[in-house]
Design a protein around this motif. Structure first.
Motif, PDB file in Angstrom:
ATOM      1  N   GLY A  30       0.779  -1.227   0.000  1.00  0.00           N
ATOM      2  CA  GLY A  30       0.000   0.000   0.000  1.00  0.00           C
ATOM      3  C   GLY A  30       0.809   1.275   0.000  1.00  0.00           C
ATOM      4  N   VAL A  31       2.099   1.190  -0.357  1.00  0.00           N
ATOM      5  CA  VAL A  31       2.966   2.374  -0.346  1.00  0.00           C
ATOM      6  C   VAL A  31       2.486   3.405  -1.369  1.00  0.00           C
ATOM      7  CG1 VAL A  31       5.300   3.203  -0.849  1.00  0.00           C
ATOM      8  CG2 VAL A  31       4.964   1.157   0.547  1.00  0.00           C
ATOM      9  N   GLY A  32       2.068   2.947  -2.545  1.00  0.00           N
ATOM     10  CA  GLY A  32       1.628   3.852  -3.596  1.00  0.00           C
ATOM     11  C   GLY A  32       1.865   3.245  -4.958  1.00  0.00           C
ATOM     12  N   ALA A  58      -0.034   8.489   2.531  1.00  0.00           N
ATOM     13  CA  ALA A  58       0.384   9.056   3.815  1.00  0.00           C
ATOM     14  C   ALA A  58       0.846   7.963   4.769  1.00  0.00           C
ATOM     15  CB  ALA A  58      -0.764   9.841   4.431  1.00  0.00           C
ATOM     16  N   GLY A  59       1.962   8.249   5.454  1.00  0.00           N
ATOM     17  CA  GLY A  59       2.473   7.327   6.457  1.00  0.00           C
ATOM     18  C   GLY A  59       3.350   6.222   5.923  1.00  0.00           C
ATOM     19  N   HIS A  60       3.642   6.240   4.626  1.00  0.00           N
ATOM     20  CA  HIS A  60       4.449   5.180   4.027  1.00  0.00           C
ATOM     21  C   HIS A  60       5.808   5.703   3.567  1.00  0.00           C
ATOM     22  CE1 HIS A  60       1.501   1.861   3.870  1.00  0.00           C
ATOM     23  NE2 HIS A  60       0.603   2.838   3.798  1.00  0.00           N
ATOM     24  N   VAL A  80       9.166  13.874   3.386  1.00  0.00           N
ATOM     25  CA  VAL A  80      10.440  14.114   4.051  1.00  0.00           C
ATOM     26  C   VAL A  80      11.493  13.248   3.374  1.00  0.00           C
ATOM     27  CG1 VAL A  80      11.752  13.939   6.196  1.00  0.00           C
ATOM     28  CG2 VAL A  80       9.379  14.735   6.236  1.00  0.00           C
ATOM     29  N   ILE A  81      12.576  13.891   2.945  1.00  0.00           N
ATOM     30  CA  ILE A  81      13.625  13.199   2.195  1.00  0.00           C
ATOM     31  C   ILE A  81      14.820  12.933   3.095  1.00  0.00           C
ATOM     32  CG2 ILE A  81      15.189  13.350   0.228  1.00  0.00           C
ATOM     33  CD1 ILE A  81      13.161  15.089  -1.175  1.00  0.00           C
ATOM     34  N   ASP A 104       9.611   9.690   2.825  1.00  0.00           N
ATOM     35  CA  ASP A 104       8.585   9.424   3.820  1.00  0.00           C
ATOM     36  C   ASP A 104       7.411  10.371   3.585  1.00  0.00           C
ATOM     37  OD1 ASP A 104       9.639   7.377   5.808  1.00  0.00           O
ATOM     38  OD2 ASP A 104      11.305   8.810   5.765  1.00  0.00           O
ATOM     39  N   ALA A 105       6.257   9.814   3.228  1.00  0.00           N
ATOM     40  CA  ALA A 105       5.079  10.624   2.915  1.00  0.00           C
ATOM     41  C   ALA A 105       4.361  11.003   4.200  1.00  0.00           C
ATOM     42  CB  ALA A 105       4.143   9.864   1.983  1.00  0.00           C
TER      43      ALA A 105
END
Length: 294
Positions: free
Chosen positions: A163-165, A196-198, A220-221, A245-246
């Motif tokens: 479910g990351v995207g 979000a959150g992955h 966030v990179i 990090d989303a």
């Protein structure tokens, strides 16, 4: 806390838009390249304009940019919302909508127009997209023009685990899937959506000029640099790993390319290697040698 390794790419900076202006009468853009303060560090990418998102009410007028020339580079238009119609002096053209990409190689010279698609304009709607200018190496600047319509269904989509995207490969390759864009130098272009959150760990080529542009949300990179809407993160050449990090659902464009280490001479819609070549480009256009949209 994120553990850094010698293979991580350094984030050189995070940049907001350099300007916000209208191109023609139909494309409100935020200019990121070169307006964000970066240019040579992103070769072969010469320009990144973020169009919209902006709502256009119903109209019978043909809004956009009328006939104009290009020489020496490629224009790449990625649509997220809305529809744009294109015609050029080679007889090529078409309509691109959400998920589609238009890759036009101006090379020795093209005259074209870009307008809101007629039926879409009559109903109105939100327009959102990105236009890139991709430089051509000296050996290809005077090659024959060509036009690639990359419809959404032809662009490989990789569903990321757990479910990351998802990631669409426009150019280059990712996990064995190769994008359909034909390029003159090594380029990678990913349309990336993270939930979000992955977290996603990307491996990007060492030695490439690499950046991430965020359209929506915040990421966030490498555990240290937050990048939000209409911001561009620029990476150093060394290393390969990038951690994303989303913090919210995020839509971003990942750009990478092998630098073209040649002189760049620019004048309006022409990008060559010398001033003399620019003068020749202007003369050729004024003499009608690049043709007209018919």
């Amino acid at each position: 806390m994120t553990t850094r390794t010698t293979t991580d790419k350094d984030v050189l900076g995070v940049y907001p838009a350099g300007s916000h202006h209208m191109v023609g009468d139909g494309f409100p853009v935020r200019n990121m390249i070169p307006g964000a303060g970066v240019e040579e560090q992103l070769s072969p990418f010469l320009l990144l304009d973020y169009m919209g998102p902006e709502y256009f009410p119903p109209t019978d007028r043909r809004l956009g940019v009328g006939e104009h020339p290009h020489r020496g580079f490629e224009t790449v238009t990625i649509m997220y919302q809305g529809k744009v119609a294109h015609r050029d002096s080679t007889g090529s053209g078409g309509v691109i909508g959400p998920g589609d990409v238009q890759w036009m190689t101006a090379a020795s010279g093209v005259v074209h127009e870009e307008l809101h698609e007629e039926e879409w304009a009559k109903h109105g709607g939100t327009l959102e997209g990105i236009q890139l200018w991709v430089n051509l190496p000296r050996s290809s600047k005077m090659s024959e023009p060509r036009y690639q319509t990359l419809v959404s269904e032809e662009i490989p989509t990789v569903d990321l685990d757990a479910g990351v995207g998802r990631l669409r490969v426009i150019a280059g390759q990712f996990r064995g899937r190769r994008g359909p864009a034909k390029t003159f130098s090594q380029v990678l272009l990913y349309d990336l959506r993270l939930n979000a959150g992955h977290r996603l760990e990307l491996s990007l080529p060492e030695g490439f000029n690499t950046s991430v542009f965020v359209l929506h949300g915040q990421v966030v990179i490498n555990g240290s640099h937050a990048v939000g809407e209409a911001e561009l993160a620029l990476f150093g050449h060394k290393g390969e790993r990038v951690l994303l990090d989303a913090e919210e659902d995020v839509i971003m464009l990942v750009l990478g390319g092998e630098p073209i280490n040649e002189p760049v001479a620019r004048y309006g819609p022409f990008v060559m290697n010398t001033k003399a070549e620019l003068v020749q480009a202007v003369n050729d256009y004024q003499a009608g040698k690049m043709g007209h949209v018919s």
